[in-house]
Design a protein around this motif. Structure first.
Motif, PDB file in Angstrom:
ATOM      1  N   PRO A   1     -60.273  33.326  57.441  1.00  0.00           N
ATOM      2  CA  PRO A   1     -59.305  32.243  57.328  1.00  0.00           C
ATOM      3  C   PRO A   1     -58.610  32.126  55.975  1.00  0.00           C
ATOM      4  N   GLY A   2     -59.196  32.608  54.903  1.00  0.00           N
ATOM      5  CA  GLY A   2     -58.541  32.487  53.602  1.00  0.00           C
ATOM      6  C   GLY A   2     -58.270  31.039  53.255  1.00  0.00           C
ATOM      7  N   ALA A   3     -57.015  30.673  52.983  1.00  0.00           N
ATOM      8  CA  ALA A   3     -56.642  29.318  52.588  1.00  0.00           C
ATOM      9  C   ALA A   3     -56.898  28.316  53.701  1.00  0.00           C
ATOM     10  N   ASN A   4     -56.825  28.790  54.956  1.00  0.00           N
ATOM     11  CA  ASN A   4     -57.045  27.886  56.088  1.00  0.00           C
ATOM     12  C   ASN A   4     -58.402  27.205  56.019  1.00  0.00           C
ATOM     13  N   ALA A   5     -59.432  27.914  55.608  1.00  0.00           N
ATOM     14  CA  ALA A   5     -60.777  27.345  55.511  1.00  0.00           C
ATOM     15  C   ALA A   5     -60.772  26.180  54.524  1.00  0.00           C
ATOM     16  N   GLN A   6     -60.072  26.386  53.417  1.00  0.00           N
ATOM     17  CA  GLN A   6     -59.981  25.318  52.415  1.00  0.00           C
ATOM     18  C   GLN A   6     -59.264  24.101  52.997  1.00  0.00           C
TER      19      GLN A   6
ATOM     20  N   SER B   1     -59.374  18.648  55.158  1.00  0.00           N
ATOM     21  CA  SER B   1     -59.140  17.699  56.248  1.00  0.00           C
ATOM     22  C   SER B   1     -60.426  16.954  56.593  1.00  0.00           C
ATOM     23  N   LEU B   2     -61.528  17.702  56.647  1.00  0.00           N
ATOM     24  CA  LEU B   2     -62.811  17.073  56.988  1.00  0.00           C
ATOM     25  C   LEU B   2     -63.215  16.065  55.904  1.00  0.00           C
ATOM     26  N   ILE B   3     -63.044  16.451  54.640  1.00  0.00           N
ATOM     27  CA  ILE B   3     -63.412  15.537  53.539  1.00  0.00           C
ATOM     28  C   ILE B   3     -62.594  14.251  53.632  1.00  0.00           C
ATOM     29  N   VAL B   4     -61.281  14.417  53.838  1.00  0.00           N
ATOM     30  CA  VAL B   4     -60.404  13.251  53.873  1.00  0.00           C
ATOM     31  C   VAL B   4     -60.735  12.373  55.091  1.00  0.00           C
ATOM     32  N   ALA B   5     -60.921  13.020  56.260  1.00  0.00           N
ATOM     33  CA  ALA B   5     -61.168  12.239  57.480  1.00  0.00           C
ATOM     34  C   ALA B   5     -62.501  11.513  57.405  1.00  0.00           C
TER      35      ALA B   5
ATOM     36  N   VAL C   1     -60.012  10.128  64.087  1.00  0.00           N
ATOM     37  CA  VAL C   1     -58.875  10.791  64.716  1.00  0.00           C
ATOM     38  C   VAL C   1     -57.564  10.400  64.034  1.00  0.00           C
ATOM     39  N   PHE C   2     -57.433   9.102  63.702  1.00  0.00           N
ATOM     40  CA  PHE C   2     -56.239   8.668  62.971  1.00  0.00           C
ATOM     41  C   PHE C   2     -56.085   9.465  61.688  1.00  0.00           C
ATOM     42  N   ALA C   3     -57.195   9.533  60.946  1.00  0.00           N
ATOM     43  CA  ALA C   3     -57.147  10.198  59.643  1.00  0.00           C
ATOM     44  C   ALA C   3     -56.911  11.696  59.818  1.00  0.00           C
ATOM     45  N   TRP C   4     -57.551  12.275  60.801  1.00  0.00           N
ATOM     46  CA  TRP C   4     -57.457  13.719  61.034  1.00  0.00           C
ATOM     47  C   TRP C   4     -56.035  14.126  61.395  1.00  0.00           C
ATOM     48  N   ASN C   5     -55.413  13.319  62.238  1.00  0.00           N
ATOM     49  CA  ASN C   5     -54.090  13.679  62.740  1.00  0.00           C
ATOM     50  C   ASN C   5     -52.977  13.348  61.765  1.00  0.00           C
ATOM     51  N   ASN C   6     -53.285  12.527  60.767  1.00  0.00           N
ATOM     52  CA  ASN C   6     -52.199  12.063  59.923  1.00  0.00           C
ATOM     53  C   ASN C   6     -51.665  13.176  59.026  1.00  0.00           C
TER      54      ASN C   6
END
Lengths: 276, 397
Positions: free
Chosen positions: A64-69, A74-78, A205-210
């Motif tokens: 994934p390269g940058a995608n993993a980051q 996203s997980l940290i923020v959500a 979900v709100f946070a994830w999708n934002n």
């Protein structure tokens, strides 16, 4: 239970099938998009038969390269948004449920108004605020700002869940000698647990999708998945298969959350229907 | 254990509604006192004030000689049994019962002993590991009791604890509860709207009524059940206690040829009262020859011989039997007594012309009761009549 007539059964299944096509169709289309050659993505007429290629999938899930980051960000923020959401929403929901407040109706409507306002409307003020605070580009800035979306919804949801916890139980605990924090910890919150879980799921979900808030608040190392995906719009052309593959990856965490916790959603939605 | 003292207690809600006012009530150590009254009479407010769940707006509340007016519920050390039991649904019966002990930091080993003792007394030993949701109504009621008795509190506060049980269970639990309270000797304040429950359970019963412009205090009469029934202090208590309720008629007492005589509107004949009536009821003196409200309990009618001089013949509209006794509903040609504390519920057997008719109820032995639609001659026990002042509604003794 009475038996349905065969005609009714057929119609029912037809309706269900159409609903499935409506909701699952786009997802399947995206999955197909991820494995088809990018040049056929928007071919007219649509190409249904193609030679699948796993290049994009492999890029996303194996290398994934940058995608993993981006996914980690996203997980940290959500999760951060969820963790901050409950301590803010529980007291507000509790107060709106239990206390006789003169302005209760207006406070509730104000929350609803926040929920209805387009997030874009807050973008510039928040950007200025966060920059002046020197928090620009940090996880905490996104977690804080996302509360604008999650708290109003959570307060409404939690209020109704706390409404369903009989106030006599709290009174009984108080007479039993429990101080208020014990009443909350041992009685109210355990009984509102399905509500806390459902609320957290929606907040997640709100946070994830934002995408709007991270678009202006994240930078480089804190970029979240929806923003990271924009990188595939390169000058050399749009690599649709990579975008679709990243989108498929982005669907997985919310799906996992719902799959593991769906029994609470059902319980949550029917809480109070049966008096125990 | 402690005595409870309401010292001029009042409670006005934010909206200005007066729930209770001028409550002066002392409950002795170990006494079982029942608060009874129609809905809105303030009985639950009193109980909740005693628990500390409701703030009083005037007066003082004392518990065991300590001023607890502003004390938190936790500081009062009282145990409350709620109408819907308020068992913690996510905890086992054992955890429900020991919750209060944990809050009071009772040592683990002692909790164990006390929970087991309480469970044994209430027959809950086999249910300790179940959740309340799996129990029957009666069992839940027992758990609620267990939660109260395990604490050994200063006082029990019970808010209609039997009203969610079916009729048979209610009568059974009534006796159990009374026995339990006597055995533990804990001061108990018990709220009910059911007068049978009040009369059977209370050492004393306080009859309450809603605050109105006429009633400046909720408490109407506080007495032992027997006195409450035989000597109600006013029309409200007389009409509230007793089922079917007391019959109210218009009448007057006068002295004719040296004998006190009672004339009742609608009766064929004057009733000769016992010769010593005026000395046993000195209050009647000032009311001689003046209009009175006369109260007769259904059971104070009796079947009279055909030729009895002071009897009267009535047509039984309906005869209802309850087993040993039957109720006869009949009409007298008389106006209904008009007083704010008397309400008539004549809709029951209507269909006939009811204006100018006064519907009464008599309770007689079933063996002697007439069929519905037949005539019977009734008399009254002249010494069992209640007299009320038509202006104040107070009883005349």
């Amino acid at each position: 239970m009475h038996r349905r007539s065969p005609v009714a059964t057929v119609l029912l299944y037809l309706a269900l099938a159409l609903t499935m096509v409506f909701f699952l169709g786009p997802i399947l289309w995206f999955v197909a998009l991820a494995i088809r050659p990018p040049e056929t993505a928007f071919a007219r007429p649509p190409v249904f038969v193609f030679e699948p290629t796993l290049r994009a999938i492999k890029h996303t899930f194996v290398d994934p390269g940058a995608n993993a980051q981006h996914l980690t960000n996203s997980l940290i923020v959500a999760f951060g948004a969820v963790l901050l959401n409950l301590p803010l929403s529980i007291p507000a929901g509790y107060a709106l449920s239990r206390y006789r407040l003169r302005a209760k109706k207006y406070i509730m409507l104000w929350y609803l108004g926040l929920l209805m306002a387009p997030p874009v409307a807050f973008l510039i003020p928040y950007f200025i605020l966060i920059t002046r605070l020197g928090l620009s580009g940090t996880y905490i800035s996104m977690v804080l700002v996302l509360q604008t979306l999650t708290v109003p919804f959570s307060v409404w949801l939690l209020k109704s869940f706390i409404d369903d916890v009989p106030v006599e139980l709290e009174e009984a605990a108080r007479v039993d000698g429990a101080p208020w924090h014990t009443v909350m910890r041992r009685i109210t919150l355990p009984l509102a647990m399905p509500g806390l879980i459902v609320t957290s799921m929606f907040a997640f979900v709100f946070a994830w999708n934002n995408a709007a808030f991270p678009l202006v608040l994240s930078s480089g190392s804190t970029t979240t998945l929806p923003i990271g995906t924009l990188g595939y719009f390169a000058t050399s052309g749009v690599t649709w298969n990579f975008i679709a593959s990243a989108a498929v990856a982005a669907m997985i965490p919310p799906m996992l959350v719902f799959l593991t916790l769906d029994r609470f959603v059902v319980r949550g939605l029917t809480l109070g229907a049966v008096k125990g | 254990m402690a005595e409870i003292n309401f010292d001029n207690v009042g409670k006005v809600y934010d909206g200005g509604t007066v729930a209770i006012s001028n409550i002066n009530l002392k409950i002795d150590d170990g006494e079982f006192l029942v608060l009874v009254g129609p809905s809105g009479c303030g009985k639950s407010t009193m109980l909740r004030s005693a628990a500390g769940l409701e703030e009083v707006t005037s007066g003082r509340f004392w518990l065991g000689g300590i001023d607890m007016t502003n004390a938190e519920p936790a500081a009062r050390d009282v145990a409350m049994v709620f109408q819907n039991y308020a068992l913690y649904p996510h905890m086992t019966v054992r955890d429900n019962i020991c919750f209060a002990l944990e809050q009071r930091r009772v040592p683990r080993s002692e909790i164990e002993t006390r929970v087991n003792d309480a469970a044994r007394i209430l027959g809950l030993s086999d249910l300790l590991d179940r959740k309340p949701g799996t129990l029957s109504g009666g069992q839940r009621q027992r758990v609620a009791m267990g939660r109260a008795i395990v604490r050994n509190p200063r006082a029990f506060l019970m808010d209609e604890p039997l009203s969610n049980l079916d009729a048979k269970m209610r009568v059974q639990m009534r006796a159990e509860l009374k026995l339990l309270s006597r055995r533990l000797g804990v001061t108990t304040l018990y709220v009910t709207h059911d007068q049978d429950e009040a009369l059977t359970m209370g050492d004393r019963v306080a009859v309450l009524r809603p605050i109105t412009s006429e009633a400046q205090s909720n408490t109407q009469q506080v007495d032992d059940p027997k006195t409450l029934y035989s000597k109600p202090c006013n029309l409200f208590v007389a009409g509230f206690i007793g089922s079917p309720p007391m019959n109210f008629l218009s009448g007057r007492v006068s002295v004719e040829s040296d004998r006190p005589t009672l004339l009742i509107e609608g009766f064929e004949n004057a009733i000769t009262l016992p010769g010593d009536t005026l000395s046993t009821r000195p209050g009647l003196g000032p009311h001689l020859d003046k209009p009175l409200i006369v109260g007769i309990r259904p059971e104070d009618f009796r079947i009279a011989p055909e030729d009895s001089p002071d009897g009267f013949s009535v047509l039984s509209l309906v005869t209802e039997t309850t087993g040993a006794d039957s109720y006869i509903y009949f009409d007298l040609v008389a106006e209904e007594v008009s007083h704010p504390d008397i309400s008539y519920d004549t809709a029951r057997y209507d269909g006939d012309e009811s204006s100018g008719h006064l519907r009464l109820t008599a309770r007689v032995e079933t063996a002697l009761a007439p069929q519905s639609g037949s005539t019977v001659r009734l008399g009254i026990g002249p010494d069992r009549v209640h007299y009320f002042d038509p202006d104040t509604g107070n009883a005349i003794f």
